[in-house]
Design a protein around this motif. Sequence first.
Motif, short mmCIF file in Angstrom:
data_model
loop_
_atom_site.label_atom_id
_atom_site.label_comp_id
_atom_site.label_asym_id
_atom_site.label_seq_id
_atom_site.Cartn_x
_atom_site.Cartn_y
_atom_site.Cartn_z
N SER A 326 -7.27 4.17 15.65
CA SER A 326 -7.50 5.21 16.65
C SER A 326 -8.96 5.65 16.56
CB SER A 326 -6.57 6.39 16.40
OG SER A 326 -5.23 5.97 16.48
N SER A 327 -9.78 5.06 17.41
CA SER A 327 -11.24 5.22 17.30
C SER A 327 -11.71 6.66 17.28
CB SER A 327 -11.93 4.51 18.45
OG SER A 327 -11.67 3.15 18.40
N ASN A 328 -11.14 7.47 18.16
CA ASN A 328 -11.64 8.84 18.27
C ASN A 328 -11.33 9.73 17.08
OD1 ASN A 328 -13.12 9.68 20.77
ND2 ASN A 328 -11.50 8.42 21.65
N LEU A 329 -10.43 9.28 16.23
CA LEU A 329 -10.13 10.06 15.03
C LEU A 329 -11.39 10.26 14.20
CD1 LEU A 329 -7.77 11.41 13.45
CD2 LEU A 329 -7.59 9.28 12.15
N GLU A 330 -12.31 9.30 14.31
CA GLU A 330 -13.55 9.40 13.55
C GLU A 330 -14.28 10.72 13.82
OE1 GLU A 330 -16.05 5.92 13.64
OE2 GLU A 330 -17.79 7.03 12.84
N ARG A 331 -14.17 11.21 15.05
CA ARG A 331 -14.85 12.48 15.37
C ARG A 331 -14.22 13.64 14.59
NH1 ARG A 331 -15.61 10.11 21.03
NH2 ARG A 331 -17.85 10.16 21.32
N LEU A 332 -12.92 13.59 14.40
CA LEU A 332 -12.25 14.64 13.62
C LEU A 332 -12.57 14.48 12.13
CD1 LEU A 332 -10.20 17.03 13.75
CD2 LEU A 332 -8.40 15.35 13.27
N ILE A 333 -12.61 13.26 11.68
CA ILE A 333 -12.94 13.00 10.27
C ILE A 333 -14.35 13.54 9.97
CG2 ILE A 333 -13.37 11.16 8.56
CD1 ILE A 333 -10.41 11.45 9.30
N TYR A 334 -15.27 13.20 10.85
CA TYR A 334 -16.66 13.65 10.70
C TYR A 334 -16.74 15.17 10.66
CZ TYR A 334 -21.45 14.58 12.41
OH TYR A 334 -22.72 15.05 12.60
N GLN A 335 -16.07 15.80 11.61
CA GLN A 335 -16.13 17.27 11.68
C GLN A 335 -15.51 17.90 10.44
OE1 GLN A 335 -15.06 19.05 15.46
NE2 GLN A 335 -14.44 20.96 14.47
N THR A 336 -14.35 17.40 10.01
CA THR A 336 -13.67 18.04 8.88
C THR A 336 -14.33 17.66 7.54
OG1 THR A 336 -12.04 16.26 8.88
CG2 THR A 336 -11.44 18.29 10.02
N ALA A 337 -15.16 16.61 7.56
CA ALA A 337 -15.93 16.28 6.35
C ALA A 337 -17.23 17.08 6.32
CB ALA A 337 -16.22 14.78 6.31
N GLY A 338 -17.29 18.12 7.11
CA GLY A 338 -18.47 18.99 7.12
C GLY A 338 -19.65 18.34 7.83
N ARG A 339 -19.37 17.48 8.81
CA ARG A 339 -20.42 16.77 9.55
C ARG A 339 -21.35 16.02 8.60
NH1 ARG A 339 -20.99 18.31 15.00
NH2 ARG A 339 -19.29 19.66 15.61
N ASP A 340 -20.74 15.43 7.63
CA ASP A 340 -21.47 14.70 6.61
C ASP A 340 -21.37 13.20 6.93
OD1 ASP A 340 -22.11 13.25 4.28
OD2 ASP A 340 -21.58 14.95 2.99
N VAL A 341 -22.50 12.62 7.37
CA VAL A 341 -22.45 11.21 7.81
C VAL A 341 -22.13 10.27 6.65
CG1 VAL A 341 -23.96 11.48 9.81
CG2 VAL A 341 -24.96 10.94 7.60
N LYS A 342 -22.57 10.63 5.47
CA LYS A 342 -22.31 9.76 4.32
C LYS A 342 -20.81 9.67 4.05
CE LYS A 342 -26.30 9.30 1.35
NZ LYS A 342 -27.05 10.58 1.33
N LYS A 343 -20.19 10.86 3.99
CA LYS A 343 -18.74 10.88 3.73
C LYS A 343 -18.00 10.12 4.82
CE LYS A 343 -18.31 15.13 1.06
NZ LYS A 343 -18.19 16.57 1.27
N ASN A 344 -18.36 10.43 6.07
CA ASN A 344 -17.67 9.77 7.17
C ASN A 344 -17.85 8.26 7.11
OD1 ASN A 344 -16.33 9.67 9.87
ND2 ASN A 344 -18.33 8.86 10.44
N SER A 345 -19.09 7.83 6.88
CA SER A 345 -19.36 6.39 6.84
C SER A 345 -18.56 5.71 5.73
CB SER A 345 -20.85 6.12 6.62
OG SER A 345 -21.59 6.70 7.66
N THR A 346 -18.40 6.42 4.61
CA THR A 346 -17.62 5.84 3.51
C THR A 346 -16.17 5.61 3.93
OG1 THR A 346 -19.04 7.01 1.97
CG2 THR A 346 -16.99 6.12 1.07
N PHE A 347 -15.59 6.63 4.59
CA PHE A 347 -14.21 6.45 5.07
C PHE A 347 -14.11 5.27 6.03
CE2 PHE A 347 -13.78 11.21 4.29
CZ PHE A 347 -12.96 11.06 3.17
#
Length: 496
Positions: A326-347
């Motif tokens: 589900s591609s758009n989930l990434e936007r929620l992951i990013y937001q809930t990871a504190g808009r941290d691109v590193k964390k999001n990219s790792t997931f």
Amino acid sequence: MDLIYKSTRNDQETATASQAILKGLADEGGLFVPTQIPKLDRSLDELSQMNYQEVAYEVMKLYLTDFTPEELKHCIRSAYDEKFDTDNIAEIVKKGDAFYLELFHGKTIAFKDMALSILPYLMTTSAKKNQVKNEIVILTATSGDTGKAALAGFADVPGTKIIVFYPKHGVSPIQEKQMVTQRGKNTYVIGIEGNFDDAQTGVKKMFSDRALAEEMDRAGFQFSSANSINIGRLVPQIVYYVYSYARLLKTGELSHGEKINVVVPTGNFGNILAAYYAKQMGVPIAKLVCASNENKVLFDFFTTGCYDRNREFILTSSPSMDILISSNLERLIYQTAGRDVKKNSTFMKELSTKGTYTVTDEMREQMKDFCGNYATEEETAQTIRETYEKTGYVIDTHTAVAAAVYKKYRQETGDETKTVIASTASPYKFTRSVMNAIDPSYDTRSDFELIDELEKLSGVKVPQAIEDIRSAPVLHDTVCETEDMCKEVKKILSLE
Ligand SMILES: *Cc1c(COP(=O)(O)O)cnc(C)c1O
């Protein structure tokens, strides 16, 4: 000050709204997100006095801040017109204990029309604003509905071409017929020997292929995306959640400040994300109930915190939700990871290498507004039958997944909050599954006989979209292997 969009995978990549729309996907596979979610600057009372187009303007102006009022109004006026079979654009129908928000009154009778009617105008306006000289090639992977809605939106739009890939054996007969009969000199439709995730992965690969981008640029082309990852899709989808709340306020179904729950049949997580944005903008929404079919990767995610795509891909009667990534989930992951691109990219890296990732408890805490559930094929069919028998209202298979999940949710939680169910397709788009659910003896009839039966049963006139394909000739018959998607694109663009 313009609202700035940032990539979920690279803090350095920023864009204005029009640049983000043009580009579709950010570099390195990231998605563009606004650096903040704007608040409505009109009260819900004021909005309740407006028609759909006016609400659309009030919502979209907050996101597309580099569009002039005239540009935006032109886009809205051109999109939301007689193409829709109701002046209200979206209808709200009260049946049983729910409000069905009918999002299927557009040209291709599925909710994708809500955004894809306006995307071509947003795209060509964005191209003008950014002095783009290249022809824009819309590259799209579809689980059935996006493809047709995008084709219908972009057909013969000057300065664009549209190429759609769909899973040859993974869409309904009517969905396929709708696509392969598409007219328009700039339209291309290709079936692939693979599923939707294969199609989406193939498209994403082409988007991030630098060499291909350069080759295209030399030939005077550039890609953009009509998929739901484009913010030009997401933003118009926020509108109908604001609109529906305002309407229910106007008709007295809701009192001031009263909260509603929203149930959304979910695939790529775009539609429900739009509801989440609407909530953050100030619409009194309590729970966002994410409804899945048997591909229940999101249900598992919201119940365990672990996203795991390593499972069998199931073909269901709600094909537009047959999705494991589900591609758009990434936007929620990013937001809930504190808009941290590193964390999001790792997931996201874990997702692409291992097929799974697990979010932290802090992140889950921020996802409390969401809850997930799912409906089996049997429950979906039973819900169609029961809804018809109790109320005379015929719902499609996707909407039925949501209605079934709503029933489960109420039984499990006792939550009696008034509820809006996003009704994402006309039953005419999935006639065979719908009619079989009501009475299995229909199965021996032909598709068009079933359509006529459905008209008798529901009392709803056969939509023009269906009349159009009764006798339309097949204009697209290319089928390719997943590995050959890029080759097909180059052929179309006469590259090499
Ligand atoms: C696309 C689609 C969905 C899923 O919407 P997402 O935004 O991908 O979650 C549900 N129902 C229908 C009919 C669709 O076309």
